[in-house]
Write a protein that holds these residues in place. Sequence first.
Motif, PDB file in Angstrom:
ATOM      1  N   SER A   1     164.210  -6.997   1.178  1.00 26.20           N
ATOM      2  CA  SER A   1     163.607  -5.704   0.826  1.00 26.20           C
ATOM      3  C   SER A   1     162.944  -5.057   2.043  1.00 26.20           C
ATOM      4  O   SER A   1     162.701  -3.849   2.045  1.00 26.20           O
TER       5      SER A   1
ATOM      6  N   ARG B   1     153.798  -5.182  -5.015  1.00 23.30           N
ATOM      7  CA  ARG B   1     154.940  -5.995  -4.639  1.00 23.30           C
ATOM      8  C   ARG B   1     155.795  -6.302  -5.875  1.00 23.30           C
ATOM      9  O   ARG B   1     155.280  -6.579  -6.947  1.00 23.30           O
TER      10      ARG B   1
ATOM     11  N   PHE C   1     163.530  -9.495  -3.073  1.00 22.91           N
ATOM     12  CA  PHE C   1     162.204  -8.886  -3.174  1.00 22.91           C
ATOM     13  C   PHE C   1     161.158  -9.964  -3.476  1.00 22.91           C
ATOM     14  O   PHE C   1     161.139 -10.531  -4.564  1.00 22.91           O
TER      15      PHE C   1
ATOM     16  N   THR D   1     156.789  -2.449  -2.557  1.00 20.84           N
ATOM     17  CA  THR D   1     158.207  -2.799  -2.653  1.00 20.84           C
ATOM     18  C   THR D   1     158.580  -2.704  -4.130  1.00 20.84           C
ATOM     19  O   THR D   1     157.841  -3.176  -4.995  1.00 20.84           O
TER      20      THR D   1
END
Length: 360
Positions: free
Chosen positions: A150, A238, A202, A325
Amino acid sequence: MIQKNLKAKEILVTGSAGFIGSNLILELLKNSSPLHIIGIDNLNDYYDVSIKEYRLNQIKSMADSHPESTWTFIKGSISDRELIQSIFEKYKPSIVVNLAAQAGVRYSITNPDAYIESNLIGFYNILEACRHSYDNGETGVEHLVYASSSSVYGSNKKIPYSTEDKVDNPVSLYAATKKSNELMAHAYSKLYNIPSTGLRFFTVYGPAGRPDMAYFGFTNKLREGKTIEIFNYGNCKRDFTYVDDIVEGVIKVMQKAPEKRRGEDGLPVPPYAVYNIGNNQPENLLDFVTILQEELIRAGVLPEDYDFEAHKKLVPMQPGDVPITYADTSALEQDFGFKPSTNLRDGLRKFAEWYKEFYG
């Protein structure tokens, strides 16, 4: 896409003592036997080698309980071209999963050499070996699956991140090497018709994970009575993805290679794909820390009266980091019918229980 049965295949997994690699091998041995798995890892000391040895011991136990499969471990680096060539010549893998890489954004600022060696030279060696696997009319590699990240999205303002987005502005050398991997794979897919799929992971977490990741580092520090630093004053999000979900996604992808076909010009259309693989649900870092501390107390890693406020410090953003992200996983869902499903509390609970067992 071409559906592939994994049974009786020769599968090469690089980074096999790593977090994702070891979990992938365990799952393959458990549920896809009979298999022939070859693993390579250089067991470097970027983080605690005893965790890597623990993972390898788990694999050995799993392999011993599934004698219909074979497991071969080779200690070495993918940046050793002769070694990689010899592995391909001896074992003739039909599926290659390249998870070996120097990981970590911040480490790339202080130790760039490690990233060039593993992520660029090492990946080039893998591509070259895949290319030459077709020499002399051999069947060769049917599918190369490799880890991207990511991090390639850099400071993209548009969220969620889509694989259709331009990713030409990396904010760390680590991100630049991962984007380079995608470009190199595309070139080799185009030139040599090698089916390849890149996976942009991720924030992967879970038991026996990487100690350089925030959840693991926070746990170590809290246990030692040190203060944890929460970056960007806690205003970070995140897309945390539990390792079992990642492994399930990787196995689904391994079984479906991009199709080899020719374009209108008679030349090969690159059998190439890139997917996001994330939870599609970003979590605020402060909420994440709250859940982590609750689960560490529940597992007995920390005492019930632990004073978190005294061990928590909000600090500015670090170089190379990004504020959010967030994975758009619609393509993965559409092509593979797969979406990660483990919620953060369940995942952190399993990590906390493993941590208590491993460290006592």
